[in-house]
Design an enzyme around this catalytic site. Structure first.
Site, short mmCIF file in Angstrom:
data_model
loop_
_atom_site.label_atom_id
_atom_site.label_comp_id
_atom_site.label_asym_id
_atom_site.label_seq_id
_atom_site.Cartn_x
_atom_site.Cartn_y
_atom_site.Cartn_z
N GLU A 159 8.63 -5.40 -3.69
CA GLU A 159 7.59 -4.86 -4.56
C GLU A 159 8.13 -4.59 -5.97
OE1 GLU A 159 4.86 -2.99 -1.01
OE2 GLU A 159 6.35 -1.74 -1.98
N SER A 162 -5.01 3.75 -2.26
CA SER A 162 -6.20 4.05 -3.05
C SER A 162 -7.21 2.90 -3.01
CB SER A 162 -5.81 4.32 -4.50
OG SER A 162 -4.76 5.25 -4.53
N THR A 219 0.31 -8.58 3.42
CA THR A 219 -0.31 -7.31 2.98
C THR A 219 -0.12 -7.22 1.46
OG1 THR A 219 1.70 -6.07 3.51
CG2 THR A 219 -0.02 -6.14 5.19
N LYS A 229 6.29 -12.21 6.74
CA LYS A 229 5.63 -11.41 5.72
C LYS A 229 6.49 -10.16 5.50
CE LYS A 229 3.42 -8.24 5.62
NZ LYS A 229 3.74 -6.80 5.34
N ASN A 275 3.41 1.47 -5.10
CA ASN A 275 3.48 2.40 -3.98
C ASN A 275 2.80 3.73 -4.22
OD1 ASN A 275 4.86 1.08 -1.73
ND2 ASN A 275 6.34 0.63 -3.35
N THR A 309 13.21 -5.94 10.80
CA THR A 309 12.63 -6.17 9.49
C THR A 309 11.38 -7.04 9.36
OG1 THR A 309 14.79 -5.81 8.57
CG2 THR A 309 13.20 -6.87 7.15
#
Lengths: 416, 416
Positions: A288, A416, A164, A190, A411, A201
């Site tokens: 991230e 969006s 993702t 992933k 995040n 997890t």
């Protein structure tokens, strides 16, 4: 979104060369679940006789595919039957009401029919946005093509299809030399955000050609999860969909392992732990916005539970994680995170190390500490914080990453 | 650092006009503890006969001043004696070994001598960087001037002197009309990051001219802390120094309150709750980098503890907080945060509201939900998330702020 992010600076140089695992075939396709121009559904077919074990998120709002997998694994597996795994990215099929369960049932029926396995042996997972209806038709329409293109060499394509916001595909492998001959373990994963313990997890699929009785396989998986996937954190958040499935086909022709405590059982577990640790650490390395990989090694706690509480409190502290991002050897924030962990701690017995540098001991900064040395150490990409509580034998090691402005950017914009 | 940050967009228009409280005098000075060109030490003198109560951080690595205050408050207060509070900003005197306690003792002795109160009634606090030796001499050198400039009107100067990364001074007041006559409550606070429950959150000083027996005062304070300062979070982190002191001078000449459950006791508590809630919310409004103030109102839980677990799980979730920053009505992340809270939850009974907008119910998005409406709502500065678990009567309301890139910038650079 996924493809727009730059590859994490902490990523391995390349996807590893994974061995073929007898009895396991993979395929992947671009079904248009949500993303355009990339694969987003993977299918795995497992040969008859494969043992399957799983661990899953402990969230009280678990997604429909997780509930379905848990129910199927709780049943006695149909002996001798084959099995299949289907995973889509882009949509989590979570918090989708009764529609979620019916979507899973439709997909499982289609997979069972296409690859000729019982529906009770079809495991699915969905990852992506929560609360939007899964476009089931696009997935079921792709199953024929997926079944037709299954291949023992397709594992990297499968790893790519389940991504993702991941910036690199994650894989790991090991060969274990058992007394009866070699067996192989290969896994993919992933995950890049929403990664915390108290769960299985992220999405992780591990395959081996060892022959392992299902109860023994489940026992090994559950136990090793605690010190691998439950020892990592990116942001302390927990997904509704996280799943780890381990399948043992027995295709290597090596005698079956029934007992985790046997010599063969221990040898296999050592290999499995290596693959699980590697995959778990790769997930953190794709945290991230991460620019630093950080090991938090706690020793000297009164109990293992206390050690884990301290390690995870430090690993999850936003103030500690922003200090790493700023390359600031701010050990005061580590003291604060130890203090809030709930574990028994004595300020005057606590010692803290950055790498080999002794920073603090006996309740204060070490007399030998030179802050410039620590500041230089913090400029590295792979960091280690050692925390000794000086109270007992409890130990636990956690892995985390720094918290950067890029985490916020990813995040704040994700939907969006 | 403090002075360089822009004032929070969530700040009140101005510092409130606080009433003088009979028996309380304030002074502040620039002692050069760490900052240049601003006040950094405040002194408060409390008249003889003042009752003093306190709550403190529960951190296992509490700072020396906290340990000292706790020990003094655990003693029977010297009847009839005056009391004093001295607070410095810039240095937390935390994790400073034996030196920390001796620094506190030196300061308390100097204050006791300068304002003629027993050392056992001198309460101190230090806020700022952890692990550096407190420059005691600079503080003790300033105490004479502080004692000489005490004034009943100095409360705003005191509020300014205790700021660290705060972008505005925090104050609140109320008048309570008791049967015996009016009493006043005035309070100040500092705090902008490292704010989480399980502690008495930040530095808070509240004064009243009511006459309240000490055990009753402590009981009221401890109880109201749970739903005020322990209901806020900025980043889930917990400081080693957080302290809340409440002093009742009795100068209003209104009959003493002995019983929190009496009519006067309840009336006073209602006023105290208002001041504590206001100050707690101001701390969140000054959350580092915050651009949104968010109320998380949980109802329908099986127990109050479950409601608090859900509220704090949502209020602390980095994914929820970054979604607020992005003005994204991402209710899926709220579902995930409910799920990981550990509270009993049933996905199919859960409902979620943004303001008055019903977003999700019965395990899925509401049929009447229009995402554009929710997106428009999220553009506001003061937001409210309603979460009903549909299981019982447990309720809890928490307050939090969004998580922005500015938070990272502030905390990655704080010590530099």
């Amino acid at each position: 979104m996924a493809s727009k992010l730059p590859v994490s600076p902490l990523a391995p140089a390349s996807f590893p060369r994974l061995p073929e695992i007898g009895g396991v075939e993979f395929s992947a396709i671009a079904a248009g679940v949500r993303y355009q121009g990339r694969t987003d559904v993977m299918l795995v077919r497992l040969a008859p006789g494969t043992s399957v074990a799983g661990v899953f998120t402990r969230s009280a709002t678990r997604a429909a595919p997780v509930l379905d997998c848990e129910a199927k694994l709780a049943l006695a597996a149909t002996p001798g039957a084959g099995a299949a795994i289907l995973v889509n990215s882009g949509n989590a099929n979570a918090f989708t009401g009764a529609n979620g369960a019916s979507a899973v049932a439709e997909i499982c029926a289609a997979v069972a029919s296409a690859v000729d396995v019982p529906e009770s042996r079809v495991y699915t997972a969905s990852t992506g946005v929560i609360g939007e209806r899964l476009p089931v038709d696009r997935i079921t329409a792709a199953i024929g093509a997926l079944a037709a293109t299954l291949s023992p060499t397709g594992i990297e394509q499968a790893a790519l299809a389940i991504m993702t916001t991941d910036t690199f595909a994650k894989g790991s492998q090991v060969q274990v030399d058992l007394p009866g001959g070699p067996v192989r373990i290969a896994g993919i994963a992933k995950g890049s955000g929403m990664i915390a313990p108290d769960m299985a997890t992220m999405l992780v699929y591990i395959f081996t050609d060892a022959d392992i009785a299902q109860p023994c396989l489940q026992q090994m998986l559950s136990q090793l999860t605690e010190t691998t996937f439950n020892a990592i954190t990116v942001d302390g958040d927990t997904s509704t969909s996280d799943s780890l499935i381990l399948a043992a086909t027995g295709a290597a022709g090596v005698p079956q392992i029934h007992d985790a405590a046997s010599a063969e059982g221990k040898a296999f577990q050592a290999g499995l732990e290596q693959v699980m640790t590697d995959l778990a650490q790769q997930v953190v390395r794709d945290g991230e916005g991460a620019t630093k990989f950080v090991e938090i090694a706690v020793t000297g706690a009164q109990s293992a539970a206390d050690a884990k509480a301290v390690a995870m409190s430090v690993a999850n502290s936003p103030l500690v994680k922003t200090a790493f991002a700023g390359e600031d050897p701010n050990w005061g924030r580590i003291v604060a995170a130890v203090g809030k962990s709930g574990a028994v701690a004595d300020r005057d017995r606590l010692s803290i190390r950055f790498g080999d540098i002794l920073v603090a001991e006996k309740g204060w900064v070490s007399p030998d500490y030179v802050e410039d040395d620590a500041a230089a150490y913090m400029k590295g990409q792979d960091l280690r914080v050692g925390i000794d509580l000086g109270l007992g034998e409890g130990a636990f090691t956690a892995w985390t990453c720094d918290l950067t402005a890029q985490y916020i950017a990813i995040n704040a914009d994700y939907r969006s």
